[in-house]
Motif scaffolding. Structure first.
Motif, PDB file in Angstrom:
ATOM      1  N   MET A 192     -48.009  -3.647   2.008  1.00 34.28           N
ATOM      2  CA  MET A 192     -49.093  -3.665   1.008  1.00 34.28           C
ATOM      3  C   MET A 192     -49.896  -2.382   1.115  1.00 34.28           C
ATOM      4  O   MET A 192     -50.091  -1.859   2.204  1.00 34.28           O
ATOM      5  CB  MET A 192     -50.076  -4.824   1.249  1.00 34.28           C
ATOM      6  CG  MET A 192     -49.468  -6.192   1.356  1.00 34.28           C
ATOM      7  SD  MET A 192     -49.358  -6.621   3.095  1.00 34.28           S
ATOM      8  CE  MET A 192     -48.509  -8.176   3.031  1.00 34.28           C
ATOM      9  N   MET A 193     -50.358  -1.906  -0.030  1.00 35.38           N
ATOM     10  CA  MET A 193     -51.289  -0.772  -0.025  1.00 35.38           C
ATOM     11  C   MET A 193     -52.508  -1.140  -0.853  1.00 35.38           C
ATOM     12  O   MET A 193     -52.406  -1.656  -1.966  1.00 35.38           O
ATOM     13  CB  MET A 193     -50.627   0.510  -0.527  1.00 35.38           C
ATOM     14  CG  MET A 193     -49.872   0.386  -1.833  1.00 35.38           C
ATOM     15  SD  MET A 193     -49.401   1.985  -2.512  1.00 35.38           S
ATOM     16  CE  MET A 193     -50.554   2.079  -3.887  1.00 35.38           C
ATOM     17  N   GLY A 194     -53.683  -0.905  -0.259  1.00 31.98           N
ATOM     18  CA  GLY A 194     -54.949  -1.174  -0.942  1.00 31.98           C
ATOM     19  C   GLY A 194     -55.415   0.104  -1.616  1.00 31.98           C
ATOM     20  O   GLY A 194     -55.459   1.164  -0.985  1.00 31.98           O
ATOM     21  N   ILE A 195     -55.786   0.002  -2.886  1.00 29.64           N
ATOM     22  CA  ILE A 195     -56.198   1.197  -3.634  1.00 29.64           C
ATOM     23  C   ILE A 195     -57.720   1.301  -3.536  1.00 29.64           C
ATOM     24  O   ILE A 195     -58.458   0.860  -4.408  1.00 29.64           O
ATOM     25  CB  ILE A 195     -55.668   1.125  -5.078  1.00 29.64           C
ATOM     26  CG1 ILE A 195     -54.130   0.995  -5.036  1.00 29.64           C
ATOM     27  CG2 ILE A 195     -56.119   2.350  -5.880  1.00 29.64           C
ATOM     28  CD1 ILE A 195     -53.460   0.846  -6.374  1.00 29.64           C
ATOM     29  N   GLY A 196     -58.176   1.868  -2.407  1.00 30.91           N
ATOM     30  CA  GLY A 196     -59.608   2.005  -2.144  1.00 30.91           C
ATOM     31  C   GLY A 196     -60.172   0.792  -1.424  1.00 30.91           C
ATOM     32  O   GLY A 196     -59.466  -0.194  -1.147  1.00 30.91           O
ATOM     33  N   ASN A 197     -61.441   0.890  -1.098  1.00 32.74           N
ATOM     34  CA  ASN A 197     -62.160  -0.201  -0.426  1.00 32.74           C
ATOM     35  C   ASN A 197     -63.604  -0.219  -0.932  1.00 32.74           C
ATOM     36  O   ASN A 197     -64.283   0.819  -0.898  1.00 32.74           O
ATOM     37  CB  ASN A 197     -62.171   0.032   1.091  1.00 32.74           C
ATOM     38  CG  ASN A 197     -63.076  -0.951   1.814  1.00 32.74           C
ATOM     39  OD1 ASN A 197     -62.709  -2.112   2.014  1.00 32.74           O
ATOM     40  ND2 ASN A 197     -64.270  -0.515   2.196  1.00 32.74           N
ATOM     41  N   GLU A 198     -64.031  -1.361  -1.397  1.00 36.24           N
ATOM     42  CA  GLU A 198     -65.425  -1.523  -1.851  1.00 36.24           C
ATOM     43  C   GLU A 198     -65.866  -0.294  -2.644  1.00 36.24           C
ATOM     44  O   GLU A 198     -66.896   0.331  -2.352  1.00 36.24           O
ATOM     45  CB  GLU A 198     -66.359  -1.811  -0.669  1.00 36.24           C
ATOM     46  CG  GLU A 198     -66.008  -3.127   0.004  1.00 36.24           C
ATOM     47  CD  GLU A 198     -67.026  -3.624   1.032  1.00 36.24           C
ATOM     48  OE1 GLU A 198     -68.021  -2.925   1.296  1.00 36.24           O
ATOM     49  OE2 GLU A 198     -66.823  -4.730   1.565  1.00 36.24           O
ATOM     50  N   SER A 199     -65.110   0.051  -3.660  1.00 35.13           N
ATOM     51  CA  SER A 199     -65.389   1.269  -4.437  1.00 35.13           C
ATOM     52  C   SER A 199     -66.717   1.170  -5.181  1.00 35.13           C
ATOM     53  O   SER A 199     -67.259   2.182  -5.630  1.00 35.13           O
ATOM     54  CB  SER A 199     -64.246   1.532  -5.421  1.00 35.13           C
ATOM     55  OG  SER A 199     -63.035   1.598  -4.703  1.00 35.13           O
ATOM     56  N   TRP A 200     -67.261  -0.061  -5.250  1.00 38.71           N
ATOM     57  CA  TRP A 200     -68.575  -0.252  -5.873  1.00 38.71           C
ATOM     58  C   TRP A 200     -69.709   0.084  -4.907  1.00 38.71           C
ATOM     59  O   TRP A 200     -70.870   0.079  -5.260  1.00 38.71           O
ATOM     60  CB  TRP A 200     -68.725  -1.715  -6.346  1.00 38.71           C
ATOM     61  CG  TRP A 200     -67.936  -2.710  -5.548  1.00 38.71           C
ATOM     62  CD1 TRP A 200     -66.694  -3.196  -5.841  1.00 38.71           C
ATOM     63  CD2 TRP A 200     -68.319  -3.341  -4.299  1.00 38.71           C
ATOM     64  NE1 TRP A 200     -66.272  -4.075  -4.862  1.00 38.71           N
ATOM     65  CE2 TRP A 200     -67.255  -4.193  -3.920  1.00 38.71           C
ATOM     66  CE3 TRP A 200     -69.447  -3.280  -3.479  1.00 38.71           C
ATOM     67  CZ2 TRP A 200     -67.282  -4.962  -2.750  1.00 38.71           C
ATOM     68  CZ3 TRP A 200     -69.479  -4.043  -2.324  1.00 38.71           C
ATOM     69  CH2 TRP A 200     -68.408  -4.870  -1.974  1.00 38.71           C
ATOM     70  N   ASP A 201     -69.359   0.395  -3.634  1.00 35.10           N
ATOM     71  CA  ASP A 201     -70.398   0.679  -2.637  1.00 35.10           C
ATOM     72  C   ASP A 201     -69.930   1.830  -1.746  1.00 35.10           C
ATOM     73  O   ASP A 201     -69.821   2.970  -2.201  1.00 35.10           O
ATOM     74  CB  ASP A 201     -70.699  -0.605  -1.851  1.00 35.10           C
ATOM     75  CG  ASP A 201     -71.930  -0.482  -0.963  1.00 35.10           C
ATOM     76  OD1 ASP A 201     -72.642   0.521  -1.093  1.00 35.10           O
ATOM     77  OD2 ASP A 201     -72.165  -1.379  -0.130  1.00 35.10           O
ATOM     78  N   CYS A 202     -69.553   1.534  -0.497  1.00 37.74           N
ATOM     79  CA  CYS A 202     -69.234   2.633   0.431  1.00 37.74           C
ATOM     80  C   CYS A 202     -68.005   3.432  -0.012  1.00 37.74           C
ATOM     81  O   CYS A 202     -67.805   4.558   0.437  1.00 37.74           O
ATOM     82  CB  CYS A 202     -69.054   2.111   1.853  1.00 37.74           C
ATOM     83  SG  CYS A 202     -67.601   1.063   2.091  1.00 37.74           S
ATOM     84  N   GLY A 203     -67.209   2.868  -0.906  1.00 32.17           N
ATOM     85  CA  GLY A 203     -65.998   3.573  -1.334  1.00 32.17           C
ATOM     86  C   GLY A 203     -66.226   4.529  -2.484  1.00 32.17           C
ATOM     87  O   GLY A 203     -65.264   5.017  -3.098  1.00 32.17           O
ATOM     88  N   GLY A 204     -67.498   4.815  -2.820  1.00 30.20           N
ATOM     89  CA  GLY A 204     -67.743   5.827  -3.843  1.00 30.20           C
ATOM     90  C   GLY A 204     -68.768   5.450  -4.891  1.00 30.20           C
ATOM     91  O   GLY A 204     -68.996   6.201  -5.833  1.00 30.20           O
ATOM     92  N   LEU A 205     -69.368   4.253  -4.727  1.00 31.03           N
ATOM     93  CA  LEU A 205     -70.438   3.815  -5.642  1.00 31.03           C
ATOM     94  C   LEU A 205     -70.020   3.951  -7.109  1.00 31.03           C
ATOM     95  O   LEU A 205     -70.760   4.466  -7.944  1.00 31.03           O
ATOM     96  CB  LEU A 205     -71.709   4.645  -5.370  1.00 31.03           C
ATOM     97  CG  LEU A 205     -73.013   3.862  -5.333  1.00 31.03           C
ATOM     98  CD1 LEU A 205     -73.032   2.884  -4.159  1.00 31.03           C
ATOM     99  CD2 LEU A 205     -74.197   4.801  -5.240  1.00 31.03           C
ATOM    100  N   MET A 206     -68.814   3.495  -7.406  1.00 23.82           N
ATOM    101  CA  MET A 206     -68.283   3.647  -8.767  1.00 23.82           C
ATOM    102  C   MET A 206     -68.716   2.487  -9.654  1.00 23.82           C
ATOM    103  O   MET A 206     -68.986   1.389  -9.170  1.00 23.82           O
ATOM    104  CB  MET A 206     -66.753   3.673  -8.734  1.00 23.82           C
ATOM    105  CG  MET A 206     -66.181   4.829  -7.959  1.00 23.82           C
ATOM    106  SD  MET A 206     -64.376   4.737  -7.920  1.00 23.82           S
ATOM    107  CE  MET A 206     -64.032   5.705  -6.463  1.00 23.82           C
ATOM    108  N   THR A 207     -68.744   2.746 -10.948  1.00 24.16           N
ATOM    109  CA  THR A 207     -68.910   1.669 -11.916  1.00 24.16           C
ATOM    110  C   THR A 207     -67.527   1.034 -12.118  1.00 24.16           C
ATOM    111  O   THR A 207     -66.496   1.652 -11.782  1.00 24.16           O
ATOM    112  CB  THR A 207     -69.403   2.208 -13.271  1.00 24.16           C
ATOM    113  OG1 THR A 207     -68.372   3.075 -13.783  1.00 24.16           O
ATOM    114  CG2 THR A 207     -70.706   2.980 -13.114  1.00 24.16           C
TER     115      THR A 207
END
Ligand code: AHR
Length: 523
Positions: A192-207
């Motif tokens: 398995m590969m995860g595409i990022g982690n918590e991108s809404w916070d520590c993973g880049g604060l993305m929308t």
């Protein structure tokens, strides 16, 4: 008041209501197992682990180095590997967590490692002595699949492509040759590969829109380089009961998936944190009130999964995409005297109850929840194992995972019972939480958790479509709910044999207060 509870797909939390009558603690609970109505497979990947490059999760916990006096195989602790093999760890998620989005894989390969500051966790120096080849060696020693978290936050599609090629290419490419030069000619399997982690916070604060744009690129261009061993792609999912993120990812999938873009999983992160941030509930020396509040908090996992699954059902009624709860567990106050950024906490009988309740919730949602990773495996948060130099101790949570091994890849079997109530102050909990499954061994297995820390609980288990005459297994109880295992007293909390016998057509079992019991029903 009686709470009739048919535990198949219904939410446990709905069973909470008014106070129990005075004699409720003495009343036996009748539980019916409907062996003729098999449900979904309880995927073994629900018992996955998470090992982040954080504190002593890796360094000291897994990796001691080849020259260490601690017995090791190629730098990896033998005691830890043996303990993990015994719980049949199906997969390990690495290298993060928040750390994943600042991890650059080339720092951790070959004879010369790049030393970095771990900016995610405590600004300590990371030697990168434990890198890709060491992680894969560890996973292979344990017998677990590799679940790799890719760096979306500070990495690039090209860097992620190169990493996957280094790990998985089965043809003589430059990166496959580099892997061979580093001692590993055969390709690794990245299940398995995860595409990022918590991108809404520590993973880049993305929308949500920013993330889905990244997701499409990563899912399109990054994957296994071995056609015989494809990697499942898991998108970042929500971390609260807000559904906007889930809506965005699932809508993108529904509208855009095809030959060039697809995912197989959506992550969900949910920790048990009572009374707000930062986590401040002590992991030792707590009272019954802290026990009851934390356990009530953890039961929110059921409604959370229901809410997020309902959004997934809207876009994916065939349940092609798994909900992957790849971070869950109790997040408590750091152990006094330790670096707070290392997230070290003790592990008590309360953690054992909490683990069993969450696994039971996952099992009840097994048609959608097909993978989960407790946070974290060693020395961090709700760990299986604690180490201190050469010393190692197994936690009560470890014992729950061991007792649940027969549930790996078992078939869910519905049970029904009146859960009753355990009341403490303003907190009402069910007295009993139970699941059943038909194991791969053909046996009918029951897991029974008595949440009441003050009274034993008699359960009369009757099976429909199966003639049971006795039950045998193990029960995990403790002198107190805050009892822990320490290096000096490593087995204060440990499973003991339990058996039940046939009386008036039902198997009668007495569950100790605040206990987790796993038995198989014998014909
Ligand atoms: O498990 C600790 C941290 O919790 C992880 O790094 C992050 O993903 C989450 O916020």
């Amino acid at each position: 008041m009686r709470h009739l509870m048919t535990v198949g797909l219904c939410a446990l939390a709905t069973a909470f209501a008014a106070a129990a009558p005075a004699n409720a603690a003495d009343r036996a609970i009748r539980l019916t197992v409907d062996a003729g109505k098999p449900g979904a497979t309880i995927d073994r990947h629900l018992f996955g682990q998470f090992a982040e490059q954080l504190g002593h999760g890796i360094y000291g916990g897994i990796w001691v180095g080849k020259d260490s006096a601690i017995p090791n195989t190629r730098g990896i602790r033998n005691d830890v590997v043996a303990a993990l093999k015994a719980i049949k760890v199906p997969n390990v998620r690495w290298p993060g967590g928040c750390y994943a989005d600042s991890y650059h894989w080339r720092d951790g390969i070959g004879p010369e490692r790049t030393t970095r500051v771990n900016t995610a966790w405590g600004n300590v120096v990371d030697s990168n002595a434990f890198g890709t080849d060491e992680f894969m060696d560890f996973a292979q020693q344990v017998g677990a699949e590799a679940y790799i978290s890719l760096n979306v936050g500070s990495g690039s599609v090209a860097e992620a492509q190169d990493w996957m090629e280094y790990m998985t290419a089965d043809q003589p490419t430059t990166l496959a040759k580099l892997r061979a030069a580093n001692g590993h000619p055969a390709p690794y399997r990245v299940a398995m590969m995860g595409i990022g982690n918590e991108s809404w916070d520590c993973g880049g604060l993305m929308t949500p829109d920013e993330y889905t744009a990244e997701l499409r690129r990563y899912a399109r261009f990054v994957g296994s380089y071995n056609a015989k061993e494809p990697s499942l792609k898991i998108a970042v999912g929500p971390g609260t009961d807000d559904t906007a993120w889930t809506e965005a990812v699932m809508k993108t999938w529904k509208e855009r998936h095809g030959w060039s873009f697809d995912i197989q999983g959506l992550s969900l992160h949910s920790y048990t944190i009572y009374d707000g941030w930062p986590p401040h509930m002590p992991s030792t020396n707590f009272d019954e009130s802290a026990y009851a509040h934390v356990i009530k908090e953890t039961l929110k996992m059921g409604p959370l999964i229901d809410k997020q699954s309902a959004v997934m059902d809207k876009y994916d009624p065939q349940k092609k995409i798994a909900l992957v709860v790849d971070e869950w567990g109790a997040w408590l106050a750091p152990t006094p005297g330790t670096n707070p950024a290392f997230l070290m906490q003790q592990n008590s009988q309360r953690d054992a109850i909490l683990a069993a309740l969450n696994i039971n919730i996952f099992a009840r949602h097994a048609d959608r929840v097909r993978m989960a990773n407790i946070a974290q495996m060693i020395n961090v948060l709700q760990a299986m194992i604690l180490t201190d130099g050469p010393k190692m101790v197994l936690t009560p949570t470890y014992d729950v995972f061991k007792m649940y091994v027969p549930f790996q890849d078992a078939t869910f079997i519905p049970v029904s019972y009146d859960a009753g109530s355990y009341v403490h102050g303003d907190t009402t909990l069910p007295r009993l939480d139970a699941i059943a499954a038909r194991g791969k061994d053909g046996k009918l297995w029951l897991s029974l958790t008595n949440l009441d820390p003050n009274h034993p609980l008699d359960v009369d288990a009757a099976a429909l479509g199966f003639k049971a005459t006795s039950a045998n297994g193990q029960t995990l109880s403790a002198p107190k709910v805050d009892s822990v295992n320490t290096f000096d007293h490593p087995r204060t909390v440990s499973p003991k044999p339990i058996s039940g016998t046939l009386k008036n057509g039902a198997i009668v079992l007495t569950l100790p207060p605040a206990s987790v019991t796993v038995v198989s029903l014998q014909p």
